[in-house]
Scaffold this active site. Structure first.
Site, PDB file in Angstrom:
ATOM      1  N   ASP A   1      49.986  13.582  39.644  1.00  0.00           N
ATOM      2  CA  ASP A   1      49.874  12.370  39.265  1.00  0.00           C
ATOM      3  C   ASP A   1      49.092  12.395  37.940  1.00  0.00           C
ATOM      4  OD1 ASP A   1      49.615   9.839  39.014  1.00  0.00           O
ATOM      5  OD2 ASP A   1      48.057   9.333  40.568  1.00  0.00           O
TER       6      ASP A   1
ATOM      7  N   GLU B   1      51.813  22.504  44.777  1.00  0.00           N
ATOM      8  CA  GLU B   1      51.170  21.416  44.949  1.00  0.00           C
ATOM      9  C   GLU B   1      52.107  20.279  45.842  1.00  0.00           C
ATOM     10  OE1 GLU B   1      48.766  19.415  44.778  1.00  0.00           O
ATOM     11  OE2 GLU B   1      47.366  19.502  43.317  1.00  0.00           O
ATOM     12  N   ASP B   2      51.462  19.151  46.302  1.00  0.00           N
ATOM     13  CA  ASP B   2      52.405  18.149  46.940  1.00  0.00           C
ATOM     14  C   ASP B   2      52.837  17.210  45.651  1.00  0.00           C
ATOM     15  OD1 ASP B   2      49.728  17.249  46.333  1.00  0.00           O
ATOM     16  OD2 ASP B   2      49.491  16.265  48.102  1.00  0.00           O
TER      17      ASP B   2
ATOM     18  N   ARG C   1      50.524  12.107  57.070  1.00  0.00           N
ATOM     19  CA  ARG C   1      51.055  13.374  56.650  1.00  0.00           C
ATOM     20  C   ARG C   1      52.040  13.838  57.561  1.00  0.00           C
ATOM     21  NH1 ARG C   1      47.119  15.146  53.040  1.00  0.00           N
ATOM     22  NH2 ARG C   1      45.015  14.686  53.459  1.00  0.00           N
TER      23      ARG C   1
ATOM     24  N   PHE D   1      52.696   4.561  45.018  1.00  0.00           N
ATOM     25  CA  PHE D   1      51.812   5.459  45.880  1.00  0.00           C
ATOM     26  C   PHE D   1      52.569   5.829  47.005  1.00  0.00           C
ATOM     27  CE2 PHE D   1      48.877   6.653  49.220  1.00  0.00           C
ATOM     28  CZ  PHE D   1      48.013   7.089  48.617  1.00  0.00           C
TER      29      PHE D   1
HETATM   30  P1  IMP Z   1      46.259  14.252  40.170  1.00  0.00           P
HETATM   31  O1  IMP Z   1      44.803  15.079  40.100  1.00  0.00           O
HETATM   32  O2  IMP Z   1      45.937  12.929  39.974  1.00  0.00           O
HETATM   33  O3  IMP Z   1      47.378  14.779  39.513  1.00  0.00           O
HETATM   34  O4  IMP Z   1      46.484  14.007  41.687  1.00  0.00           O
HETATM   35  C1  IMP Z   1      46.684  15.349  42.583  1.00  0.00           C
HETATM   36  C2  IMP Z   1      46.275  14.889  44.056  1.00  0.00           C
HETATM   37  O5  IMP Z   1      46.276  13.256  44.330  1.00  0.00           O
HETATM   38  C3  IMP Z   1      47.396  15.245  44.930  1.00  0.00           C
HETATM   39  O6  IMP Z   1      47.463  16.533  45.398  1.00  0.00           O
HETATM   40  C4  IMP Z   1      47.471  14.374  46.109  1.00  0.00           C
HETATM   41  O7  IMP Z   1      46.490  14.784  46.980  1.00  0.00           O
HETATM   42  C5  IMP Z   1      46.762  13.010  45.479  1.00  0.00           C
HETATM   43  N1  IMP Z   1      47.864  12.040  45.072  1.00  0.00           N
HETATM   44  C6  IMP Z   1      48.490  11.628  43.849  1.00  0.00           C
HETATM   45  N2  IMP Z   1      49.252  10.639  43.764  1.00  0.00           N
HETATM   46  C7  IMP Z   1      49.289  10.517  45.316  1.00  0.00           C
HETATM   47  C8  IMP Z   1      50.307   9.485  45.874  1.00  0.00           C
HETATM   48  O8  IMP Z   1      51.020   8.832  45.562  1.00  0.00           O
HETATM   49  N3  IMP Z   1      50.316   9.590  47.469  1.00  0.00           N
HETATM   50  C9  IMP Z   1      49.209  10.361  48.080  1.00  0.00           C
HETATM   51  N4  IMP Z   1      48.386  11.402  47.416  1.00  0.00           N
HETATM   52  C10 IMP Z   1      48.535  11.325  45.988  1.00  0.00           C
END
Ligand code: IMP
Length: 182
Positions: A104, A100-101, A168, A155
């Site tokens: 959050d 994963e990148d 990206r 963010f």
């Molecule tokens: P989660 O489901 O909230 O944990 O979010 C996962 C996905 O949300 C990541 O794989 C990202 O694609 C996107 N995401 C969450 N935080 C950020 C951020 O700070 N910048 C860009 N994308 C984010």
């Protein structure tokens, strides 16, 4: 409107990313020797991390990709996760690391762990470049096996991470500062 790179401040430089990803690759190499490793990259954000991480792992391995959507192009989570593109190969019996990148809220990873566990991998682990623990929602606490960097609740963009599809291609991770009125 195309967002401006002038609003991005470097958080993690290219050198810092390279150094940390080499260390993660060495850790994975030591832990997965003799196993049948598959890296599952989550599109599109993990694309750059996955290609650098796989080069830092000195083992035979396979890769596959999944695409999900949880954000609708903005800076706030929609809270729901949808499978847009599935894996092309079975992961039954494979030692899988989800790549994963960023984690959050944790909802995406919780969905991935639940979905991929039903496909009978030999083992299932997680590697994320960035962890933003301040964003975690209740019930989505998940164990992260390999973490590049733990970051504050900003963010961030770059090195695969986007804002509305942009940024990206930045070779670093930066904090995006939105316009005052947005
Ligand atoms: P989660 O489901 O909230 O944990 O979010 C996962 C996905 O949300 C990541 O794989 C990202 O694609 C996107 N995401 C969450 N935080 C950020 C951020 O700070 N910048 C860009 N994308 C984010």
């Amino acid at each position: 409107m195309i967002p401006s790179v002038d609003r991005v401040d470097v958080l993690l430089s290219q050198d810092e990313l390279n150094e940390r990803i080499s260390a993660l690759g060495a850790e994975i190499t030591a832990r997965y020797r003799g196993r049948d490793l598959t890296l599952v990259g989550i599109l599109k954000g993990s694309a750059l991390f996955l290609t650098d991480l796989m080069r830092a792992i000195a083992l035979p391995l396979q890769i596959d990709f999944l695409e999900l959507s949880s954000y609708k192009g903005g800076m706030a989570s929609t809270g729901s996760v949808r499978l847009v593109k599935d894996l092309t190969h079975s992961i039954e019996g494979k030692d899988v690391i989800i790549v994963e990148d960023i984690v959050d809220t944790g909802l995406t990873l919780r969905y991935l762990l639940q979905t991929l566990a039903t496909r009978k991998p030999a083992s299932l682990a997680t590697a994320t470049l960035l962890d933003k623990p301040s964003g975690r929602v209740e019930g989505a606490d998940c164990d992260l096996d390999f973490v590049g960097f733990t970051i504050p609740g900003h963010f961030v963009v770059g090195y695969g991470l986007d804002l509305a599809g942009y940024f990206r291609n930045l070779p670093y991770v930066g904090i995006y500062h939105p316009e005052e009125d947005s």
